[in-house]
Write an enzyme that holds these catalytic residues in place. Structure first.
Site, PDB file in Angstrom:
ATOM      1  N   CYS A  18       0.865  -1.180   0.000  1.00 32.15           N
ATOM      2  CA  CYS A  18       0.000   0.000   0.000  1.00 32.15           C
ATOM      3  C   CYS A  18       0.905   1.234   0.000  1.00 32.15           C
ATOM      4  O   CYS A  18       2.049   1.158  -0.434  1.00 32.15           O
ATOM      5  CB  CYS A  18      -0.978  -0.016   1.176  1.00 32.15           C
ATOM      6  SG  CYS A  18      -0.245   0.134   2.807  1.00 32.15           S
ATOM      7  N   ARG A  24      -3.450  -0.784   5.479  1.00 30.60           N
ATOM      8  CA  ARG A  24      -4.015  -1.813   4.608  1.00 30.60           C
ATOM      9  C   ARG A  24      -3.097  -2.997   4.363  1.00 30.60           C
ATOM     10  O   ARG A  24      -3.508  -4.149   4.557  1.00 30.60           O
ATOM     11  CB  ARG A  24      -4.417  -1.196   3.257  1.00 30.60           C
ATOM     12  CG  ARG A  24      -5.512  -0.169   3.359  1.00 30.60           C
ATOM     13  CD  ARG A  24      -5.740   0.545   2.051  1.00 30.60           C
ATOM     14  NE  ARG A  24      -4.584   1.366   1.711  1.00 30.60           N
ATOM     15  CZ  ARG A  24      -4.390   1.946   0.545  1.00 30.60           C
ATOM     16  NH1 ARG A  24      -5.268   1.777  -0.431  1.00 30.60           N
ATOM     17  NH2 ARG A  24      -3.333   2.703   0.334  1.00 30.60           N
ATOM     18  N   ASP A 131      -8.218   3.565   1.282  1.00 30.60           N
ATOM     19  CA  ASP A 131      -7.305   3.904   2.370  1.00 30.60           C
ATOM     20  C   ASP A 131      -8.114   4.477   3.535  1.00 30.60           C
ATOM     21  O   ASP A 131      -8.708   5.544   3.411  1.00 30.60           O
ATOM     22  CB  ASP A 131      -6.278   4.921   1.886  1.00 30.60           C
ATOM     23  CG  ASP A 131      -5.143   5.126   2.866  1.00 30.60           C
ATOM     24  OD1 ASP A 131      -5.282   4.738   4.044  1.00 30.60           O
ATOM     25  OD2 ASP A 131      -4.104   5.678   2.455  1.00 30.60           O
TER      26      ASP A 131
END
Length: 162
Positions: A18, A24, A131
């Site tokens: 990420c 994440r 996100d």
């Protein structure tokens, strides 16, 4: 969708990537590791996570991400943020970007046929993992839902790997 073939000896290597490696991708790392262990594939598949940016290297989790994992019974201890660099792509058989921007960053680093979006394997359909960093706790729970179902799908596919 099929997985890329393994290109080296040893375990099949997966990287989850990420932006900052504090939300994440480490959530996906922990969940995928746990699901592989439960399926008896823990030694046959290695999972790493990293971010395309270096702002958080060496730092801990976002506390909201860690709390969300703990609330569902996962162990988030021990994570330290890392950065994905061009040299890492050759170390992995499969590189999973959490969103389209991450994928573009990885493509600019020369990551080629091993690159997929994480949600390419989501049974509810492809897309970006949003996100949750700038939102509330509910965003982290939603991300974990996506990560769990996609990890289950990935584990089934990884069962066929050496």
């Amino acid at each position: 969708m099929d997985l890329p073939a393994q290109h080296s000896a040893g375990p099949y290597r997966v990287a989850v990537v990420c932006l900052g490696n504090i939300c994440r991708s480490p959530m996906a790392h922990v969940v995928l590791d746990e699901r592989l262990r439960r399926a008896g594939r823990g030694a046959g598949v290695g999972v790493d996570s990293a971010g395309t940016g270096g702002w958080h290297v060496g730092g801990p989790w976002d506390t909201r991400a860690a709390a969300t994992l703990e609330a569902r019974g996962y162990d988030p201890s021990g994570h330290r943020a890392a950065q994905f660099t061009p040299g890492h792509s050759g170390e992995h058989d499969l590189v999973l970007a959490m969103d389209s921007d991450n994928r573009a960053d990885l493509q600019s680093m020369g990551v080629g046929p091993a690159l997929r979006l994480f949600r390419d394997f989501d049974p509810e359909g492809p897309g970006d993992v949003p996100d949750p960093y700038y939102g509330g706790e509910d965003g982290f729970a939603s991300v974990l839902d996506m990560v769990e179902r996609t990890s289950d799908s990935l584990v089934r596919l990884l069962q066929g790997q050496a």
